[in-house]
Design an enzyme around this catalytic site. Structure first.
Site, short mmCIF file in Angstrom:
data_model
loop_
_atom_site.label_atom_id
_atom_site.label_comp_id
_atom_site.label_asym_id
_atom_site.label_seq_id
_atom_site.Cartn_x
_atom_site.Cartn_y
_atom_site.Cartn_z
N GLU A 214 3.69 -2.26 -4.23
CA GLU A 214 2.83 -2.84 -5.60
C GLU A 214 1.93 -1.45 -5.69
O GLU A 214 0.85 -1.44 -5.00
CB GLU A 214 2.10 -4.17 -4.90
CG GLU A 214 2.91 -5.11 -4.88
CD GLU A 214 3.36 -5.72 -6.16
OE1 GLU A 214 2.87 -5.15 -7.32
OE2 GLU A 214 4.39 -6.49 -6.31
N CYS A 248 -5.72 -2.56 -10.69
CA CYS A 248 -4.36 -1.96 -10.92
C CYS A 248 -3.72 -1.96 -12.35
O CYS A 248 -3.10 -1.24 -12.77
CB CYS A 248 -3.45 -2.26 -9.89
SG CYS A 248 -3.15 -3.98 -9.79
P1 NAD Z 1 -4.30 3.73 -1.01
O1 NAD Z 1 -2.91 3.87 -0.90
O2 NAD Z 1 -5.17 4.75 -0.38
O3 NAD Z 1 -4.27 2.61 0.54
C1 NAD Z 1 -3.85 1.39 0.60
C2 NAD Z 1 -3.76 1.11 2.10
O4 NAD Z 1 -2.76 1.96 2.62
C3 NAD Z 1 -5.10 1.07 2.82
O5 NAD Z 1 -4.78 -0.09 3.53
C4 NAD Z 1 -4.93 2.23 3.46
O6 NAD Z 1 -5.53 2.07 4.84
C5 NAD Z 1 -3.56 2.67 3.72
N1 NAD Z 1 -3.29 4.11 3.80
C6 NAD Z 1 -3.87 4.92 3.33
N2 NAD Z 1 -3.32 6.27 3.37
C7 NAD Z 1 -2.42 5.93 4.18
C8 NAD Z 1 -1.40 6.77 5.09
N3 NAD Z 1 -1.59 8.10 4.75
N4 NAD Z 1 -0.44 6.19 5.93
C9 NAD Z 1 -0.43 4.88 5.93
N5 NAD Z 1 -1.35 4.04 5.27
C10 NAD Z 1 -2.23 4.74 4.46
O7 NAD Z 1 -4.75 2.76 -2.06
P2 NAD Z 1 -6.10 2.28 -2.52
O8 NAD Z 1 -7.11 3.21 -2.74
O9 NAD Z 1 -6.74 1.37 -1.42
O10 NAD Z 1 -5.84 1.25 -3.70
C11 NAD Z 1 -5.63 2.07 -4.99
C12 NAD Z 1 -4.29 2.08 -5.53
O11 NAD Z 1 -3.80 0.76 -5.39
C13 NAD Z 1 -4.15 2.18 -6.99
O12 NAD Z 1 -3.26 3.01 -7.33
C14 NAD Z 1 -3.97 0.81 -7.47
O13 NAD Z 1 -3.30 0.94 -8.88
C15 NAD Z 1 -3.08 0.53 -6.47
N6 NAD Z 1 -3.18 -1.27 -6.58
C16 NAD Z 1 -1.96 -1.74 -6.89
C17 NAD Z 1 -2.00 -3.19 -7.07
C18 NAD Z 1 -0.75 -3.78 -7.53
O14 NAD Z 1 -0.83 -5.08 -7.32
N7 NAD Z 1 0.38 -3.05 -7.83
C19 NAD Z 1 -3.06 -3.63 -6.85
C20 NAD Z 1 -4.11 -3.13 -6.34
C21 NAD Z 1 -4.32 -1.60 -6.44
#
Ligand code: NAD
Length: 460
Positions: A214, A248
Site C-alpha cells: 500500500e 496517502c
Molecule cells: P516508510 O516507507 O518510510 O515507512 C513505512 C514502514 O517501513 C515503517 O514501519 C518503517 O519502519 C519501515 N521502513 C522504513 N525504511 C525501511 C527499510 N529501509 N527497510 C525496511 N523497513 C523500512 O513510509 P512512511 O514515511 O511511514 O509513510 C509515508 C508513505 O506511506 C507515503 O508515501 C504515503 O503515501 C504512504 N502511505 C500509503 C498508504 C496506503 O494506504 N496506500 C497509507 C499511508 C501512507
C-alpha cells in the site's frame, strides 16, 4: 510486551507457527471472538488512543475518531460477513464434467507480517489486522517508529489482550523492520513509501512470500467548470488538510480548468479561513507535521511558485499553515515528489485532454479526484486514466466504504484490502474438484486407439 526485538525474530516466528499448527485459528467462532476482543480493546482504550495520536501528530480528537477509531466499523463488517466469506463457494463445471462437483475453499495462509506507516499509525495496523484475523491467520505487527506514542500504546494493548503466539506487536525502526524481513512469512502487508516498498518486495522474493504494498504517490484532483463551487472547495479543503495533509490519498495537486481557477482559489481561501480561522496555528482542529525531517522537506517545497494562501511555518512546533501555491513549474521538486503535507499546488489546464495527458505521463496515482457534473467528462476520465481508485465530486471518502477494495496500481501499490478484499488478501482460494464412483468413462485412458476423434469433437 516485545520492544526493540528483545526476542530473536526466528523465535517469535516459530511460536506463531506452533500456534497456527494447532488449527485454532481455523475455527470461525475463534475468529469472531478475536475480532470482538479487538473491538473491546479499542473501545476500552479509546481515550489513550486519542491522546497518543495527539502526542504524535497533534491529531484533533474528531479526526482521531473519523479516520482512526472509525476502523471499528470494519470489525463489525467482518463479523457480520465472516460466515458467508468462509463458506466454500460452488464453482460451475463444464458439461463433460457431468459427475463432478467443484468448490473453492478459502483457507488461512499462516503467519502475516504487517508493517505500518506513521500518518494513520493506529488504523494502518488495525485495518489489515482485521482481515488477517477474519481469514484465520496469526500476525506479527510492526507499527511506525515515527509515531512513538501510538506505537508503544499499541504494544501495551496487544500484550494485554492477545496471546503473542497468536498476535504480537514488535516495536522499532528500520533496523527492526529489516530483521523481521529476513524471516519467512506466509504474507507481508506493507504500508509506506514506494522506495521502501521495493525493499520489502525484494526481501519477500527471497522466500517467495506474496505481498500487498500500500504505497503513495501524487493523487491529482481535476476541477472542471460544471460544479457546485461551494461544495467543491469544502470537500477539497477537508481532504487536503485533515491530518495536515499527511494522508496517502489526499489530493496532492489540483488541475483546474482555467475558466474557473480564480473562483476556485477564492473559494479555497475562504473555506480555509472558515475551517481553521485567521491563524490556523492556534486552531484546535489542525494537526502538526510528524518529524523535523518531514517539516524541513515540506518547507523546501515553499521555495518555488507563488503562495496564494498560507505559507506560515513554525519549526519548533512543526507547524505549516494550510497553503495554496500557484505558478509552480512541473519540474519543481513539489511536482516531482509526493507532497504528503499541507501544501496544495494549483495547475491550470485549457482542455481536459491536456490534464489527462499530464496524469498519464506520470506514475499511476493511488487516488484520482474529479469534480464535474458532466457525465461525458466523467466517462472520459474514467476510461482514459488509471489509478488505484477514483472519487467523483468528493475526496478521501472512498476509503470509508468497506465494499470498495482499497489499493494502488503501478507505483502506487500492489493488491488491495478493506472488507471482503481484506479477507481475500489473507486467504488462499483452494480449488477442490470432487469426482464420484458412479461412472468411469474410458475416453481418457490408454490405449488411445480410436479415441482421438472423440477428443477432437469434445474440444470442438
Ligand atoms: P516508510 O516507507 O518510510 O515507512 C513505512 C514502514 O517501513 C515503517 O514501519 C518503517 O519502519 C519501515 N521502513 C522504513 N525504511 C525501511 C527499510 N529501509 N527497510 C525496511 N523497513 C523500512 O513510509 P512512511 O514515511 O511511514 O509513510 C509515508 C508513505 O506511506 C507515503 O508515501 C504515503 O503515501 C504512504 N502511505 C500509503 C498508504 C496506503 O494506504 N496506500 C497509507 C499511508 C501512507
Amino acid at each position: 510486551m516485545i520492544t526493540e526485538l528483545s526476542l530473536p525474530v526466528a523465535n517469535i516466528n516459530s511460536k506463531q507457527r506452533d500456534f497456527f499448527q494447532t488449527g485454532k485459528t481455523k475455527d470461525v467462532a475463534f475468529r469472531i471472538a478475536q475480532l470482538k476482543t479487538l473491538k473491546q480493546a479499542i473501545q476500552e482504550n479509546e481515550q489513550a488512543i486519542i491522546q497518543a495520536l495527539k502526542a504524535d501528530l497533534n491529531k484533533p480528537e474528531f479526526e482521531a475518531y473519523a479516520t482512526e477509531i472509525f476502523v471499528i466499523k470494519e470489525i463489525d463488517y467482518a463479523i457480520k460477513n465472516i460466515k458467508s466469506w468462509t463458506k466454500p463457494q460452488k464453482a460451475a463445471v463444464p458439461l463433460e464434467f457431468l459427475q463432478y462437483s467443484a468448490r473453492i475453499y478459502p483457507e488461512p495462509l499462516g503467519i502475516i507480517l504487517i508493517i505500518g506507516a506513521w500518518n494513520y499509525p493506529f488504523q494502518l495496523i488495525i485495518s489489515p489486522l482485521i482481515g488477517a484475523i477474519a481469514a484465520g491467520n496469526c500476525a506479527i505487527l510492526k507499527p511506525s517508529e515515527l509515531a512513538p506514542h501510538t506505537s508503544s500504546l499499541l504494544a501495551e494493548i496487544f500484550s494485554k489482550y492477545f496471546d503473542p503466539a497468536y498476535i504480537v506487536l514488535v516495536e522499532g525502526g528500520v533496523e527492526t523492520s529489516q530483521k523481521l524481513l529476513v524471516e519467512k512469512y506466509d504474507y507481508i502487508f506493507f504500508t509506506g513509501g514506494t522506495n521502501v516498498g521495493k525493499i520489502v518486495m525484494e526481501a519477500a522474493a527471497k522466500h517467495l512470500t506474496p505481498v500487498t504494498l500500500e504505497l503513495g504517490g501524487k493523487s491529482p484532483c481535476i476541477v472542471d467548470t460544471e460544479i457546485n463551487l461551494e461544495h467543491t472547495v469544502k470537500r477539497i479543503t477537508w481532504g487536503k488538510f485533515i491530518n495536515a495533509g499527511q494522508t496517502c490519498i489526499a489530493p496532492d495537486y489540483i488541475l483546474v480548468n482555467n475558466k474557473i481557477k480564480t473562483n476556485l482559489v477564492d473559494g479555497l481561501k475562504k473555506t480555509i479561513n472558515e475551517f481553521y480561522g485567521d491563524n490556523p496555528g492556534s486552531s484546535p482542529d489542525y494537526a502538526r507535521i510528524i518529524s523535523q525531517k518531514h517539516f524541513d522537506r515540506l518547507v523546501n517545497f515553499l521555495k518555488n511558485g507563488e503562495i496564494l494562501v498560507g505559507g506560515d511555518t513554525n519549526s519548533s512546533e512543526r507547524y505549516i499553515a494550510p497553503t495554496v501555491i500557484d505558478n509552480v513549474a512541473l519540474d519543481d521538486p513539489i511536482m516531482q515528489e509526493e507532497i504528503f503535507g499541507p501544501i496544495l499546488p494549483i495547475i491550470e489546464y485549457r482542455d481536459i485532454t491536456e490534464a489527462i495527458a499530464f496524469i498519464n505521463s506520470r506514475p499511476k496515482p493511488l487516488a484520482l479526484y474529479l469534480f464535474t457534473q458532466n457525465k461525458n467528462l466523467q466517462t472520459r476520465v474514467l476510461q482514459e486514466t488509471s489509478s488505484g481508485g477514483v472519487c467523483i465530486n468528493d475526496t478521501v471518502m472512498q476509503c470509508g466504504v468497506s465494499s470498495l477494495p482499497f489499493g494502488g496500481v503501478g507505483d502506487s501499490g500492489i493488491g488491495s484490502y478493506h472488507g471482503k478484499a481484506s479477507f481475500d488478501t489473507f486467504s488462499h482460494s483452494k480449488s477442490v474438484l470432487h469426482n464420484s464412483f458412479l461412472l468411469d468413462l474410458k475416453w481418457r485412458y490408454a490405449p488411445y486407439k480410436d479415441k482421438l476423434s472423440f477428443l477432437k469433437r469434445l474440444i470442438g
